[in-house]
Design a protein around this motif. Structure first.
Motif, mmCIF file in Angstrom:
data_model
loop_
_atom_site.group_PDB
_atom_site.id
_atom_site.type_symbol
_atom_site.label_atom_id
_atom_site.label_comp_id
_atom_site.label_asym_id
_atom_site.label_seq_id
_atom_site.Cartn_x
_atom_site.Cartn_y
_atom_site.Cartn_z
ATOM 1 N N LEU A 65 16.828 14.585 -5.672
ATOM 2 C CA LEU A 65 17.240 13.539 -6.808
ATOM 3 C C LEU A 65 18.323 12.778 -6.300
ATOM 4 C CD1 LEU A 65 17.455 16.098 -9.721
ATOM 5 C CD2 LEU A 65 16.010 14.154 -9.748
ATOM 6 N N SER A 66 19.313 13.095 -5.242
ATOM 7 C CA SER A 66 20.188 12.327 -4.975
ATOM 8 C C SER A 66 19.443 11.157 -4.271
ATOM 9 C CB SER A 66 21.194 12.969 -4.040
ATOM 10 O OG SER A 66 21.642 14.009 -4.673
ATOM 11 N N ALA A 67 18.444 11.541 -3.378
ATOM 12 C CA ALA A 67 17.784 10.181 -2.542
ATOM 13 C C ALA A 67 17.391 9.052 -3.499
ATOM 14 C CB ALA A 67 16.624 10.696 -1.756
ATOM 15 N N LYS A 68 16.718 9.407 -4.595
ATOM 16 C CA LYS A 68 16.287 8.550 -5.669
ATOM 17 C C LYS A 68 17.261 7.544 -6.129
ATOM 18 C CE LYS A 68 13.959 10.837 -8.664
ATOM 19 N NZ LYS A 68 12.529 11.107 -9.044
ATOM 20 N N ARG A 69 18.677 7.627 -5.971
ATOM 21 C CA ARG A 69 19.492 7.132 -6.906
ATOM 22 C C ARG A 69 19.745 5.570 -6.455
ATOM 23 N NH1 ARG A 69 24.770 11.212 -6.443
ATOM 24 N NH2 ARG A 69 24.071 10.700 -4.064
ATOM 25 N N LEU A 70 19.226 5.186 -5.142
ATOM 26 C CA LEU A 70 18.976 3.916 -4.661
ATOM 27 C C LEU A 70 17.657 3.244 -4.789
ATOM 28 C CD1 LEU A 70 21.176 4.077 -1.329
ATOM 29 C CD2 LEU A 70 21.884 3.293 -3.574
ATOM 30 N N GLU A 71 16.815 3.897 -5.499
ATOM 31 C CA GLU A 71 15.367 3.372 -5.419
ATOM 32 C C GLU A 71 15.304 2.014 -6.208
ATOM 33 O OE1 GLU A 71 12.417 6.084 -6.300
ATOM 34 O OE2 GLU A 71 12.902 7.390 -4.487
ATOM 35 N N TYR A 72 15.990 2.076 -7.637
ATOM 36 C CA TYR A 72 15.736 1.005 -8.397
ATOM 37 C C TYR A 72 16.970 0.303 -8.618
ATOM 38 C CZ TYR A 72 11.789 4.069 -9.881
ATOM 39 O OH TYR A 72 10.738 4.764 -10.031
ATOM 40 N N LEU A 73 18.012 0.286 -7.999
ATOM 41 C CA LEU A 73 19.429 -0.385 -8.055
ATOM 42 C C LEU A 73 18.821 -2.036 -7.790
ATOM 43 C CD1 LEU A 73 22.110 1.783 -7.032
ATOM 44 C CD2 LEU A 73 21.210 1.649 -9.405
ATOM 45 N N GLY B 20 0.906 -1.256 0.240
ATOM 46 C CA GLY B 20 -0.019 -0.128 -0.081
ATOM 47 C C GLY B 20 0.933 1.163 -0.110
ATOM 48 N N GLN B 21 2.208 1.180 0.006
ATOM 49 C CA GLN B 21 2.895 2.265 0.029
ATOM 50 C C GLN B 21 2.682 3.278 -1.473
ATOM 51 O OE1 GLN B 21 6.998 2.025 1.459
ATOM 52 N NE2 GLN B 21 7.846 3.397 -0.399
ATOM 53 N N GLY B 22 2.295 2.672 -2.411
ATOM 54 C CA GLY B 22 2.296 3.381 -3.699
ATOM 55 C C GLY B 22 3.314 4.080 -4.315
ATOM 56 N N PHE B 23 3.535 5.070 -4.967
ATOM 57 C CA PHE B 23 4.528 5.735 -5.639
ATOM 58 C C PHE B 23 4.429 7.240 -5.252
ATOM 59 C CE2 PHE B 23 3.497 2.184 -8.512
ATOM 60 C CZ PHE B 23 4.735 1.685 -8.569
ATOM 61 N N SER B 24 5.614 7.864 -5.408
ATOM 62 C CA SER B 24 5.578 9.290 -5.250
ATOM 63 C C SER B 24 5.569 9.936 -6.797
ATOM 64 C CB SER B 24 6.885 9.796 -4.539
ATOM 65 O OG SER B 24 8.226 9.495 -5.194
ATOM 66 N N ALA B 25 5.167 11.106 -6.883
ATOM 67 C CA ALA B 25 5.224 11.762 -8.070
ATOM 68 C C ALA B 25 6.313 12.709 -8.131
ATOM 69 C CB ALA B 25 3.792 12.670 -8.207
ATOM 70 N N ASP B 26 7.366 12.500 -9.097
ATOM 71 C CA ASP B 26 8.790 13.285 -9.411
ATOM 72 C C ASP B 26 8.242 14.901 -9.869
ATOM 73 O OD1 ASP B 26 9.698 10.834 -8.817
ATOM 74 O OD2 ASP B 26 10.535 10.476 -10.599
#
Length: 586
Positions: free
Chosen positions: A576-584, A561-567
């Motif tokens: 932006l820096s915080a997103k660098r690990l999201e998809y690794l 249920g967390q869902g997504f954030s809107a960029d």
């Protein structure tokens, strides 16, 4: 009709690379138009003007199983390429109208093709605009795939997927209590501002040189959607309080329908680009932060890249097909566009499969020749290590790198080049396509099944499956070697370190636990799209290896249920820096 072929010829692409960085050897063509006498499935037959104007355009039937015979494959790359084009024709045809014309209410039957209009109709440069009215915020002229479920409808933050997609009004719910009401929505919802958190990509605002601050230039934004089959499957298994221990997207043991996902890339448009008639355009949502508050805005964008991914009974890792608009690197008058990217990291390292101090090589099989392309050295992302850094003074945040010119390696295959010409000739022979925007879109390539990379450029007979091994779209996977000419996996070795370092694990097996593949498939080090996310089930294997799901959509967070954030368009460097690990993944 005068047509222009850009960046799809194997020879032209090879010549675009520096001779110092490539080595090419001719090979026996693995597929060609002339060798397609025996076509094992209707979707692989030559494309004619009648295919382009069929009303409605049928979704091509799934290909039969591949026989894995490198000396006599039962399906050629050209036949798969025609299959890819037929999918493009179907999904880019008009969606069926439902007669509704009211604010906040969908004017189409979502996911359904219009039985009275064809692919030629959606190629009109005013297709979207001609479907708008004063009463509704939606145009009734939508492409079939545009009406699929957006990722924030598949997994709305704090809620379950709802209702019957065919009749559902678009309403987007994100993290941080951001909700777009149906009365403000559009079908295209560009909520991603980076290439899976690794870089941002821009067209210069003036000429072909980046602005001093790249954020002043024209960004490319993205969105991901799923078809009604995948939407209904997720809805049927969704339980935020008790997520499933495992899942497999259809077709699976109990559901033989086919999952389809679409990733699209959109360019901020100028009035001149809109007037050119060379882009499919549409009003789209994007997001902007003002006084600390994220808000949805609407503007006209042009479609520049399209992934169509389809999971079928004999193709359990999905068949990946990708298309580009032809003007991304070169303008119609043959000038450099200056397309460039900003990496959200400034150091690249390789795993132990690449000896220290050496430059790894990517071997590209065009079907007519094989080319060895040398990738940048490990270390800082700068010109000294082999990156095409644009000279000049620019405002680049600490820990980022660039601007780096987007380059197109010689990845095109002879079969795809020939089939693109075949389609162009069919369009030229049909008056219905005289002014069609679809004349300016080309198939880049496709992946059907996983394999290992060719071991060198010299063996006499390459594996036909290695054609398009390094599948990438220059506006969706742009950075070398981060997500272009990619194989294996990627992982940040130390998330706590101040300076982010991207680690390219080029020797890592990346196809793990996929059902119905031949034995030992879990030892394959696949490249391109399939290499990064070819596992169409959840969770990781028993050793904790491999990505959770091929699409980056389904994971423990979204299933609970967390869902997504809107960029947001103006996202700060810190965010932006915080997103660098999201998809690794690893």
């Amino acid at each position: 009709m005068k047509t222009r072929i850009v960046m799809f010829g194997a020879l032209a692409s090879a010549l675009a690379m520096s001779a110092a960085c490539t080595k090419t050897e001719p090979v026996v063509a693995a597929s060609s138009i002339s060798k397609d006498q025996a076509t094992p499935f209707p979707g692989g037959t030559p494309i004619t003007a009648a295919d382009l104007t069929a009303t409605p355009a049928a979704l091509p039937a799934a290909p039969p199983a591949y026989n894995y015979d490198p000396y006599n494959p039962n399906i050629t790359h050209a036949q798969y390429a025609r299959f890819a084009w037929r999918q493009f024709i179907h999904f880019n045809s008009p969606a069926q109208k439902n007669g509704v014309d009211a604010a906040g209410k969908s004017p189409v039957v979502r996911g359904s093709i219009d039985p009275t209009r064809n692919f030629a109709a959606s190629g009109a440069s005013d297709f979207y605009q001609s479907g708008t009215t004063a009463a509704s915020n939606f145009s009734s002229n939508q492409l079939v795939w545009e009406t699929f479920a957006h990722r924030s409808e598949l997994f709305p933050a704090g809620a379950a997927p709802r209702g019957n997609l065919a009749t559902l009004d678009p309403e987007y719910v994100f993290q941080a209590n951001l909700k777009v009401a149906s009365t403000d929505a559009r079908f295209n919802n560009l909520d991603e501002n980076s290439q899976i958190g690794q870089n941002q990509i821009f067209f210069p605002k003036n000429g072909n040189t980046p602005s001093a601050d790249p954020q002043d230039d024209h960004i490319i934004l993205f969105q991901a959607k799923v078809n009604p089959v995948e939407y209904d499957y997720i809805k049927s298994i969704y339980n935020a309080g008790n997520p499933p221990a495992s899942l497999e997207l259809p077709p699976n043991a109990t559901n033989q329908a086919e999952s389809v996902e679409v990733k699209s890339a959109w360019r901020e448009m100028t009035p001149a680009l809109i007037a050119s008639g060379r882009y499919h355009t549409a009003e789209a949502l994007y997001y902007y932060k003002e006084n600390g508050v994220t808000q949805a805005r609407v503007a006209t964008f042009g479609l520049v890249g399209l992934h169509i991914l389809r999971k079928m009974e004999n193709y359990p890792t999905f068949v990946y097909t990708t298309f580009e608009q032809v003007d991304s690197l070169t303008t119609p008058d043959n000038k450099d566009t200056g397309l460039y990217l900003i990496n959200l990291y400034n150091t690249m390292q390789y795993d132990s499969s690449v000896p220290s101090g050496t430059r790894p090589t990517a071997i590209l099989n065009s079907g007519s020749n094989r080319t060895a392309v040398t990738l940048p050295l490990a270390g800082p992302v700068d010109s000294a290590h082999g990156y095409a850094v644009v000279p000049g003074q620019y405002t680049i945040p600490d820990g980022f790198s660039g601007p780096i010119k987007v380059q197109n390696p010689p990845v095109a295959t002879s079969a795809v080049y020939d089939v693109n010409n075949e389609v162009q000739q069919a369009m030229a022979g049909s008056p219905a396509f005289k002014d069609s925007v679809w004349r300016y879109y080309r198939l880049v390539g496709l992946q059907v099944l996983p394999t290992n990379e060719d071991s060198s450029v010299t063996p006499a007979k390459p594996d036909p499956l290695t054609q398009d091994f390094y599948l990438a779209n220059i506006v969706i996977e742009s950075s070398q070697p981060g997500i272009q000419l990619f194989k294996g996996g990627v992982k940040d070795p130390d998330p706590e370190q101040k300076q982010f370092t991207l680690l390219a694990k080029r020797g890592l097996p990346s196809i793990l636990g996929v059902k119905k593949l031949p034995p030992n498939s879990d030892k394959l080090v696949m490249g391109g799209c399939m290499g990064c996310h070819g596992n169409a089930q959840y969770p990781r294997n028993s050793q904790g290896q491999g990505p959770s799901i091929f699409s980056f959509l389904i994971n423990q967070d979204t299933l609970t249920g967390q869902g997504f954030s809107a960029d947001v368009r103006n996202e700060s460097a810190v965010e932006l820096s915080a997103k660098r690990l999201e998809y690794l993944v690893y």
